[in-house]
Scaffold this motif. Structure first.
Motif, PDB file in Angstrom:
ATOM      1  N   ALA A   1      -5.932  -1.572  -2.340  1.00 25.30           N
ATOM      2  CA  ALA A   1      -5.015  -0.916  -1.400  1.00 25.30           C
ATOM      3  C   ALA A   1      -4.680   0.494  -1.879  1.00 25.30           C
ATOM      4  O   ALA A   1      -4.605   1.436  -1.074  1.00 25.30           O
ATOM      5  CB  ALA A   1      -3.744  -1.755  -1.252  1.00 25.30           C
TER       6      ALA A   1
ATOM      7  N   CYS B   1       0.029  -4.383   3.330  1.00 29.99           N
ATOM      8  CA  CYS B   1      -1.403  -4.269   3.588  1.00 29.99           C
ATOM      9  C   CYS B   1      -1.988  -5.677   3.471  1.00 29.99           C
ATOM     10  O   CYS B   1      -1.862  -6.312   2.420  1.00 29.99           O
ATOM     11  CB  CYS B   1      -2.055  -3.330   2.581  1.00 29.99           C
ATOM     12  SG  CYS B   1      -3.859  -3.241   2.678  1.00 29.99           S
TER      13      CYS B   1
ATOM     14  N   THR C   1      -1.539  -2.147   7.671  1.00 26.57           N
ATOM     15  CA  THR C   1      -2.971  -2.085   7.402  1.00 26.57           C
ATOM     16  C   THR C   1      -3.506  -3.510   7.340  1.00 26.57           C
ATOM     17  O   THR C   1      -2.885  -4.378   6.720  1.00 26.57           O
ATOM     18  CB  THR C   1      -3.266  -1.388   6.055  1.00 26.57           C
ATOM     19  OG1 THR C   1      -2.502  -0.190   5.954  1.00 26.57           O
ATOM     20  CG2 THR C   1      -4.748  -1.090   5.905  1.00 26.57           C
TER      21      THR C   1
ATOM     22  N   ARG D   1      -4.215  -5.100  -4.985  1.00 27.71           N
ATOM     23  CA  ARG D   1      -3.345  -3.909  -5.092  1.00 27.71           C
ATOM     24  C   ARG D   1      -4.166  -2.679  -5.457  1.00 27.71           C
ATOM     25  O   ARG D   1      -3.923  -1.577  -4.955  1.00 27.71           O
ATOM     26  CB  ARG D   1      -2.242  -4.149  -6.123  1.00 27.71           C
ATOM     27  CG  ARG D   1      -1.067  -4.955  -5.606  1.00 27.71           C
ATOM     28  CD  ARG D   1       0.127  -4.868  -6.545  1.00 27.71           C
ATOM     29  NE  ARG D   1      -0.133  -5.561  -7.803  1.00 27.71           N
ATOM     30  CZ  ARG D   1       0.157  -6.845  -8.024  1.00 27.71           C
ATOM     31  NH1 ARG D   1       0.708  -7.564  -7.070  1.00 27.71           N
ATOM     32  NH2 ARG D   1      -0.097  -7.406  -9.177  1.00 27.71           N
TER      33      ARG D   1
ATOM     34  N   ARG E   1       0.865  -1.189   0.000  1.00 22.52           N
ATOM     35  CA  ARG E   1       0.000   0.000   0.000  1.00 22.52           C
ATOM     36  C   ARG E   1       0.896   1.232   0.000  1.00 22.52           C
ATOM     37  O   ARG E   1       1.915   1.266   0.706  1.00 22.52           O
ATOM     38  CB  ARG E   1      -0.893   0.011   1.240  1.00 22.52           C
ATOM     39  CG  ARG E   1      -1.793   1.245   1.329  1.00 22.52           C
ATOM     40  CD  ARG E   1      -2.598   1.279   2.613  1.00 22.52           C
ATOM     41  NE  ARG E   1      -3.336   2.536   2.730  1.00 22.52           N
ATOM     42  CZ  ARG E   1      -4.033   2.899   3.801  1.00 22.52           C
ATOM     43  NH1 ARG E   1      -4.080   2.092   4.867  1.00 22.52           N
ATOM     44  NH2 ARG E   1      -4.675   4.051   3.821  1.00 22.52           N
TER      45      ARG E   1
END
Length: 571
Positions: free
Chosen positions: A555, A492, A530, A552, A482
């Motif tokens: 994020a 993340c 996260t 992805r 992230r």
């Protein structure tokens, strides 16, 4: 160099290698043994019957104008016809192209146009998608393939799709037609390097990559797969690997080599797995880590006693140690392999050494999580992609996994530039990052595109995921980068909780707990900054691989981690 005096190459000592020879031998040695079983309907066919049907199928294809090297597509789930088509199509001299059964009509039409398939065999459960794909091809001005409907019995009759559009032929009619003959003269390859299959890589985009398999490569990889699976003669193989994926990791042919039984199921669930194992005496199966997760998370109602050990080959992400331990407790022996579509499926295996049996369970699981060593058809190395030098065997220095040998693809269909790039330097470049241990065993750390670089440190998402999987509340986990204002990017984690844990979880509490849990078990820079709990589960391809590109994107959409927060959490 001249050949040794007296040596000759002739029909007596040389014939092109091809896996379709396995069918002749199985029908000769095991004529009355079951070759194919449809678990839901109870349909059973012997090897003698299967060979007869495949010859009739090849004769029908020839009568329809299919010539050598024509592409014939198959759009189906794991049904008995899929086993037969893996022999019947190449026996007609054609190239089998098995399409992902989860494709939508738009992508199916792209691949059908790219492959220039002359015919397409369509599972009745997928007929609506196929009709839409053919309509799109016609609208584009191209000639659509001839459609052959496979009216296979469904697990659930309510899923039946009655023909509502064009159907040119019906599968059983073609096979049983008086014009199709079991005396058909098989069109054997004149050269073993001729194509036998065209397989499209998973995660296909509008620029499809069609991987070409040769008869030679398929023959050798089928035998290698039999060895990797520790298959003795007459195994019972449960089809939990999609047959469209690398031709079922080449086991579509490999089971025939050992005179085994193909147990076909449309839907892979914990209940169907345990039921098939109990009813049919399954000895072998395979699948992505999601299949292992189904087994270890099966409810008491879904489970059935496993009377004999079942060998399970898994690929993709390394199975977490906890999952391996639970599989063993339930009667399943896991073999960890690694490969790509470009290597005909499995290329390496974590070959087990007897001295490791005495190690503690956690240590055994740690070793088994490695991708291991190459099989008998090729060689593997971990190299610096810039210098092409092998990395030291220190378990620390990272490089790219590269492979070469007889079971590497012939190339990408209609894409010479991509082929040259992938095979540059005499090795197939996988794009996977790994280390090599002192004993020579390879451990993949990540895809090159998935590695997280945080403050100059390389973070293996696989290692972070393993830590998350060890938490008792976590059922699924995937980690991506992230954007981070201070460190560039930080881990993340997206997790799905086990049902009991999910019900008890409070918003924000479980996320903090998981981050603290990882900080206690990993270098602090590797711990997730996260954590996102997803109730519906992680997005996956049809082969069970987590679609990290989608994660992805999620994020990134969450925005950048502020510098003040990130600096505090990194300390």
């Amino acid at each position: 160099m001249a050949a040794m005096e007296g040596a000759v190459l002739c029909a007596a000592n040389h014939a092109p290698l091809t896996p379709i020879t396995f069918l002749d031998r199985a029908a000769l040695v095991y004529p009355d043994r079951p070759a194919i079983v449809a678990s839901s309907s109870g349909l059973t066919r012997t090897w003698r019957e299967t060979r007869d049907r495949c010859l009739r199928l090849a004769a029908a294809l020839a009568a329809l104008g299919v010539h050598r090297h024509h592409v014939v597509a198959v759009f189906a789930q794991n049904i008995p016809a899929m086993c037969e088509l893996h022999f019947g199509i190449p026996m007609a001299g054609a190239v089998i192209c098995t399409l992902n059964s989860r494709l939508d009509a738009a992508m199916a039409s792209v691949l059908l146009r790219h492959s220039e398939a002359k015919l397409i065999f369509v599972d009745c459960a997928l007929l609506d998608v196929a009709h839409d794909a053919i309509r799109r091809i016609s609208q584009s001005g191209a000639t659509p393939p001839v459609l052959v409907l496979i009216s296979e019995l469904l697990d659930d009759p309510s899923d039946a799709k009655l023909p509502s559009g064009r159907v040119d032929y019906e599968y059983e009619h073609l096979v049983g037609n008086a014009g199709s003959s079991p005396e058909f003269a098989v069109r054997w390859p004149a050269d073993e390097n001729e194509p036998i299959a065209l397989n499209y890589t998973s995660g296909t985009t509008s620029r499809p990559k069609g991987v070409i398999y040769s008869h030679r490569g398929a023959y050798l990889n089928s035998l290698a797969a039999v060895l990797l699976n520790d298959m003795a003669s007459t195994p019972v193989y449960l089809w939990t690997v999609p047959m469209f994926h690398c031709n079922g990791w080449c086991m579509a042919w490999g089971v025939a080599a050992q005179g085994g039984t193909n147990v076909c199921v449309r839907r892979v669930t914990a209940a169907t797995i345990f039921d098939a194992v109990a009813r049919h005496g399954v000895t072998h199966m395979g699948g992505a880590p999601t299949v292992l997760s189904m087994i270890v998370n099966a409810t008491a109602e879904e489970q059935r006693p496993v009377a004999r050990r079942v060998t399970v080959m898994t690929g993709g992400a390394p199975p977490p140690p906890k999952v391996l331990h639970r599989m063993e407790e339930q009667g399943f022996l896991v073999i960890h392999s690694y490969g790509l579509t470009e290597t005909y499926g499995p290329a390496t295996v974590c070959t087990w050494r007897p001295e490791w049996d005495a190690l503690p369970a956690e240590e055994r699981a740690r070793i088994k999580s490695r991708q291991g060593v190459h099989h008998h058809g090729l060689e593997v190395d971990v190299k610096d992609p810039a210098t092409m030098r092998s990395v030291p065997r220190d378990g620390k220095t990272m490089g790219e996994v590269m492979l070469r040998g007889n079971t590497v693809m012939s190339g990408y269909y209609k894409d010479g530039a991509a082929t040259a790039e992938a095979l540059a330097g005499g090795w197939f470049r996988s794009g996977d990052l790994a280390v090599r241990h002192e004993d020579g065993y390879v451990k993949v750390l990540d895809r090159s595109k998935d590695i997280i670089i945080s403050g100059g440190e390389n973070i293996s998402t696989i290692e972070v995921e393993a830590a998350l999987f060890s938490h008792p509340a976590v059922e699924e986990a995937a980690v991506v980068g992230r954007p981070d204002e201070y460190w560039g990017e930080t881990p993340c984690a997206f997790v799905k909780l086990r049902p009991g844990a999910a019900a008890a979880a409070k918003a924000g509490v479980v996320e903090e707990e998981l981050m603290a849990y990882c900080r206690a078990r990993l270098p602090r820079y590797m711990a997730p900054r996260t954590v996102v709990v997803v109730e519906e589960g992680l997005p996956k391809t049809a082969t069970g691989k987590v679609q990290k590109f989608e994660l992805r994107a999620r994020a990134k959409a969450m925005g950048t981690v502020p510098a003040a927060k990130s600096k505090r959490s990194k300390l």
